[in-house]
Write a protein that holds these residues in place. Structure first.
Motif, PDB file in Angstrom:
ATOM      1  N   LYS A 184       0.829  -1.207   0.000  1.00  9.77           N
ATOM      2  CA  LYS A 184       0.000   0.000   0.000  1.00  9.77           C
ATOM      3  C   LYS A 184       0.867   1.262   0.000  1.00  9.77           C
ATOM      4  N   LEU A 185       1.973   1.257   0.728  1.00 10.11           N
ATOM      5  CA  LEU A 185       2.851   2.420   0.723  1.00 10.11           C
ATOM      6  C   LEU A 185       3.545   2.576  -0.628  1.00 10.11           C
ATOM      7  N   ALA A 186       3.854   1.457  -1.284  1.00  7.55           N
ATOM      8  CA  ALA A 186       4.511   1.529  -2.590  1.00  7.55           C
ATOM      9  C   ALA A 186       3.632   2.225  -3.618  1.00  7.55           C
ATOM     10  N   LEU A 187       2.309   2.092  -3.482  1.00  5.55           N
ATOM     11  CA  LEU A 187       1.390   2.726  -4.424  1.00  5.55           C
ATOM     12  C   LEU A 187       1.454   4.247  -4.363  1.00  5.55           C
ATOM     13  N   LEU A 188       1.957   4.788  -3.256  1.00  4.93           N
ATOM     14  CA  LEU A 188       2.023   6.247  -3.101  1.00  4.93           C
ATOM     15  C   LEU A 188       3.191   6.857  -3.869  1.00  4.93           C
ATOM     16  N   GLU A 189       4.115   6.028  -4.341  1.00  5.88           N
ATOM     17  CA  GLU A 189       5.281   6.483  -5.120  1.00  5.88           C
ATOM     18  C   GLU A 189       6.041   7.584  -4.375  1.00  5.88           C
ATOM     19  N   LEU A 190       6.351   7.323  -3.119  1.00  2.00           N
ATOM     20  CA  LEU A 190       7.074   8.272  -2.281  1.00  2.00           C
ATOM     21  C   LEU A 190       8.565   8.269  -2.612  1.00  2.00           C
ATOM     22  N   ASP A 191       9.244   9.345  -2.220  1.00  2.00           N
ATOM     23  CA  ASP A 191      10.694   9.371  -2.341  1.00  2.00           C
ATOM     24  C   ASP A 191      11.274   8.301  -1.427  1.00  2.00           C
ATOM     25  N   GLN A 192      12.245   7.573  -1.952  1.00  2.00           N
ATOM     26  CA  GLN A 192      12.831   6.498  -1.170  1.00  2.00           C
ATOM     27  C   GLN A 192      14.026   6.984  -0.370  1.00  2.00           C
ATOM     28  N   ARG A 193      14.327   6.256   0.683  1.00  2.00           N
ATOM     29  CA  ARG A 193      15.480   6.571   1.522  1.00  2.00           C
ATOM     30  C   ARG A 193      16.217   5.270   1.818  1.00  2.00           C
ATOM     31  N   THR A 194      17.443   5.409   2.275  1.00  2.00           N
ATOM     32  CA  THR A 194      18.203   4.238   2.671  1.00  2.00           C
ATOM     33  C   THR A 194      17.734   3.799   4.044  1.00  2.00           C
ATOM     34  N   ALA A 195      17.315   2.554   4.154  1.00  2.00           N
ATOM     35  CA  ALA A 195      16.823   2.059   5.436  1.00  2.00           C
ATOM     36  C   ALA A 195      17.913   2.126   6.484  1.00  2.00           C
ATOM     37  N   ASP A 196      17.499   2.247   7.736  1.00  2.00           N
ATOM     38  CA  ASP A 196      18.456   2.353   8.835  1.00  2.00           C
ATOM     39  C   ASP A 196      19.447   1.191   8.816  1.00  2.00           C
ATOM     40  N   ALA A 197      20.706   1.518   9.007  1.00  2.00           N
ATOM     41  CA  ALA A 197      21.747   0.493   8.973  1.00  2.00           C
ATOM     42  C   ALA A 197      21.615  -0.475  10.143  1.00  2.00           C
ATOM     43  N   VAL A 198      21.138   0.040  11.276  1.00  2.00           N
ATOM     44  CA  VAL A 198      20.994  -0.806  12.459  1.00  2.00           C
ATOM     45  C   VAL A 198      19.697  -1.592  12.347  1.00  2.00           C
ATOM     46  N   GLY A 199      19.814  -2.912  12.398  1.00  2.00           N
ATOM     47  CA  GLY A 199      18.621  -3.735  12.273  1.00  2.00           C
ATOM     48  C   GLY A 199      17.791  -3.714  13.537  1.00  2.00           C
ATOM     49  N   TYR A 200      16.507  -3.930  13.383  1.00  2.00           N
ATOM     50  CA  TYR A 200      15.597  -4.010  14.516  1.00  2.00           C
ATOM     51  C   TYR A 200      15.091  -5.445  14.631  1.00  2.00           C
ATOM     52  N   VAL A 201      15.040  -5.938  15.839  1.00  2.00           N
ATOM     53  CA  VAL A 201      14.605  -7.307  16.071  1.00  2.00           C
ATOM     54  C   VAL A 201      13.119  -7.441  15.748  1.00  2.00           C
ATOM     55  N   VAL A 202      12.805  -8.380  14.892  1.00  2.00           N
ATOM     56  CA  VAL A 202      11.410  -8.657  14.539  1.00  2.00           C
ATOM     57  C   VAL A 202      11.027  -9.986  15.191  1.00  2.00           C
ATOM     58  N   ASP A 203      10.070  -9.925  16.095  1.00  2.00           N
ATOM     59  CA  ASP A 203       9.531 -11.136  16.707  1.00  2.00           C
ATOM     60  C   ASP A 203       8.061 -10.896  16.993  1.00  2.00           C
ATOM     61  N   THR A 204       7.444 -11.727  17.799  1.00  2.00           N
ATOM     62  CA  THR A 204       6.001 -11.611  18.014  1.00  2.00           C
ATOM     63  C   THR A 204       5.643 -10.872  19.290  1.00  2.00           C
ATOM     64  N   THR A 205       6.602 -10.134  19.845  1.00  2.00           N
ATOM     65  CA  THR A 205       6.261  -9.197  20.914  1.00  2.00           C
ATOM     66  C   THR A 205       5.699  -7.925  20.293  1.00  2.00           C
ATOM     67  N   ARG A 206       5.099  -7.104  21.115  1.00  2.00           N
ATOM     68  CA  ARG A 206       4.591  -5.833  20.586  1.00  2.00           C
ATOM     69  C   ARG A 206       5.729  -5.004  20.002  1.00  2.00           C
ATOM     70  N   GLY A 207       6.879  -5.002  20.681  1.00  2.00           N
ATOM     71  CA  GLY A 207       8.028  -4.271  20.150  1.00  2.00           C
ATOM     72  C   GLY A 207       8.510  -4.841  18.835  1.00  2.00           C
ATOM     73  N   GLY A 208       8.507  -6.165  18.710  1.00  2.00           N
ATOM     74  CA  GLY A 208       8.932  -6.793  17.467  1.00  2.00           C
ATOM     75  C   GLY A 208       7.999  -6.489  16.316  1.00  2.00           C
ATOM     76  N   VAL A 209       6.695  -6.444  16.591  1.00  2.00           N
ATOM     77  CA  VAL A 209       5.711  -6.092  15.569  1.00  2.00           C
ATOM     78  C   VAL A 209       5.904  -4.643  15.134  1.00  2.00           C
ATOM     79  N   MET A 210       6.140  -3.758  16.104  1.00  2.00           N
ATOM     80  CA  MET A 210       6.395  -2.358  15.766  1.00  2.00           C
ATOM     81  C   MET A 210       7.625  -2.235  14.877  1.00  2.00           C
ATOM     82  N   ASN A 211       8.672  -3.003  15.192  1.00  2.00           N
ATOM     83  CA  ASN A 211       9.884  -2.962  14.373  1.00  2.00           C
ATOM     84  C   ASN A 211       9.609  -3.406  12.940  1.00  2.00           C
ATOM     85  N   ALA A 212       8.820  -4.457  12.797  1.00  2.00           N
ATOM     86  CA  ALA A 212       8.506  -4.958  11.459  1.00  2.00           C
ATOM     87  C   ALA A 212       7.737  -3.930  10.646  1.00  2.00           C
ATOM     88  N   LEU A 213       6.728  -3.312  11.245  1.00  2.00           N
ATOM     89  CA  LEU A 213       5.929  -2.316  10.541  1.00  2.00           C
ATOM     90  C   LEU A 213       6.758  -1.071  10.230  1.00  2.00           C
TER      91      LEU A 213
END
Length: 452
Positions: A75-104
């Motif tokens: 859905k965000l890709a359909l907006l054709e927004l200016d792209q940026r380089t994703a953060d170099a530091v990875g975020y842990v993705v798991d099934t905690t609320r924090g992990g879900v927030m990181n994924a989104l």
């Protein structure tokens, strides 16, 4: 075609409200009250499916989270927004609320967005996507499917709303004294990535006290009546009413759609024609749940606690189709099945290919005009005057016998005593001229303006 949803659409030319929960388990999992207002958009966007009452309160799985994140990214890709380089530091993705927030967050971090440099917590709380319980964000707690769904849905809507994006729809505002009547001309389909709808449409629905449709999609008795009109009750079957050649083609389509032999025998030609027509107009831009715009408006209205009303009855509208001559019904089925057969990759002819191409071009132009809120462009493509002047048996019934009643119904709401806000959603063909609701109300002296 990317799916074969005939089973859903045959019962579902007649869909009920999203919260008319299906019987899926002895004890279905009901959504929490705080999440109910997110269901209509979540369903339209494909974040939940028809079986949501079997899992909505369960812990989200990584597979489910990945699917949700894909929906957000697409859905965000359909907006054709200016792209940026994703953060170099990875975020842990798991099934905690924090992990879900990181994924989104990472789905959004590919684009230049206000607040995106603040990281997952700052960005998502700043948009109102995550609100916590008033004391903390509970980042370490296991996240339920419902919580993840709400976060994903809020993120899509928040980004679209911040950019004034989304499908604007053919939306007018009629006024009389202290009464307001919003008028939305709908298209009875889901395609061309129509969701999410613009916030002006959503807000008009949620600020109205009553939402009016052609038919009450929650009227179970009416739905049952229409279902009975669609099928034979005199001991005959489809084979007794159409040519053997056409019947064999229906049989082949039934098999291809997984309905099994004789799976469509109970249905009348007009019911199958309408369904094949709908199926032929779906494509890869149709959402996972094929949620027609009217069904979305109904779900949002029901989930928001609005009163629901209708300007027509199932007996009246069903009678229009059921009263078609046998000859017309057979031709109607033949033509719509021909286009659908081509979509399935079957044999065709130059005439059918041309008809299908013209249908595709018209639908694409109609949805483009609808999404841009451009009634002039819509009217030019739809050409209602040509429809009315044709000798087609169905066309005159669909408009000349219905538009006057819709105009009167709209006027009646504007004449309601007191101060009220209403929302009326009917097919866009009934809004535009000649003989449409908008000009009809203006001729009666009401102020009707296209929403900005």
């Amino acid at each position: 075609m990317k799916r074969n949803p005939l089973k859903k659409l045959v019962a579902g030319l007649l869909a009920a409200a999203l919260l008319a929960l299906p019987t899926l388990a002895a004890e279905p999992q009901l959504p929490s009250l705080w999440a109910v207002d997110q269901l209509a958009d979540s369903y339209a966007l494909g974040l939940v499916d028809d079986n949501y009452t079997t899992y909505i309160q369960d812990p989200v799985t990584l597979e489910q989270l990945e699917a949700m994140t894909d929906v957000v990214a697409n859905k965000l890709a359909l907006l054709e927004l200016d792209q940026r380089t994703a953060d170099a530091v990875g975020y842990v993705v798991d099934t905690t609320r924090g992990g879900v927030m990181n994924a989104l967050y990472q789905a959004a971090a590919a684009y230049v967005l206000p607040g995106i440099d603040e990281g997952p917590q700052g960005f998502l709380t700043g948009l109102g996507v995550v609100k916590g319980d008033g004391t903390s964000l509970a980042l370490e707690r296991t996240c339920t499917y419902q919580e993840a769904m709400v976060m994903a849905n809020r993120l899509i809507l928040a980004v679209y709303d911040s950019l004034d994006a989304g499908s604007r729809g053919l939306l007018w505002k009629a006024t009389n004294g202290e009464n307001t009547l919003y008028l939305l001309g709908t298209i009875h389909l889901d395609r061309d990535n129509v969701y999410p709808l613009h916030k002006s449409v959503r807000e008009a629905i949620t600020t109205s006290e009553t939402v009016i449709f052609e038919l009450d999609l929650n009227d179970q008795e009416g739905i049952a009546l229409l279902q009975s009109l669609q099928t034979y009750s005199d001991g005959t079957t489809l084979a007794d009413h159409i040519s053997p050649e056409l019947y064999q083609r229906v049989q082949a389509a039934s098999e291809a759609l997984g309905m099994g032999p004789n799976g469509l025998d109970a249905y009348k030609p007009w019911a199958l024609a309408s369904t094949f027509s709908t199926l032929s107009m779906m494509d890869d831009t149709t959402g996972a749940n094929s949620m027609a715009i009217d069904s979305y408006v109904n779900a949002l209205a029901v989930n928001s606690g609005k009163d629901i009303a209708a300007v027509e009855t199932y007996a009246f509208q069903g009678g229009i189709f059921d009263g078609l001559s046998p000859e017309y019904q057979e031709l109607y089925l033949d033509s719509t099945l021909s286009v659908y057969e081509m979509a399935l990759g079957g044999e065709t002819s130059p005439e059918i290919e041309q008809a299908a191409q013209e249908q595709e071009e018209m639908l694409a132009a109609m949805f483009a005009a609808w999404k841009a809120r451009d009634p002039e462009a819509f009217g030019a493509v739809y050409d209602k005057e040509a429809v009315l002047n044709s000798d087609d048996e169905l066309n005159s019934k669909l408009f000349t016998e219905r538009d006057p009643g819709m105009i009167q119904a709209a006027a009646d709401y504007l004449e309601t005593e007191g101060s009220h806000t209403f929302f009326m959603a009917v097919g866009a063909g009934h809004m535009v001229d000649p003989g449409g609701i908008v000009s009809g109300l203006r001729a009666l002296g009401y102020t009707v303006e296209l929403m900005p």
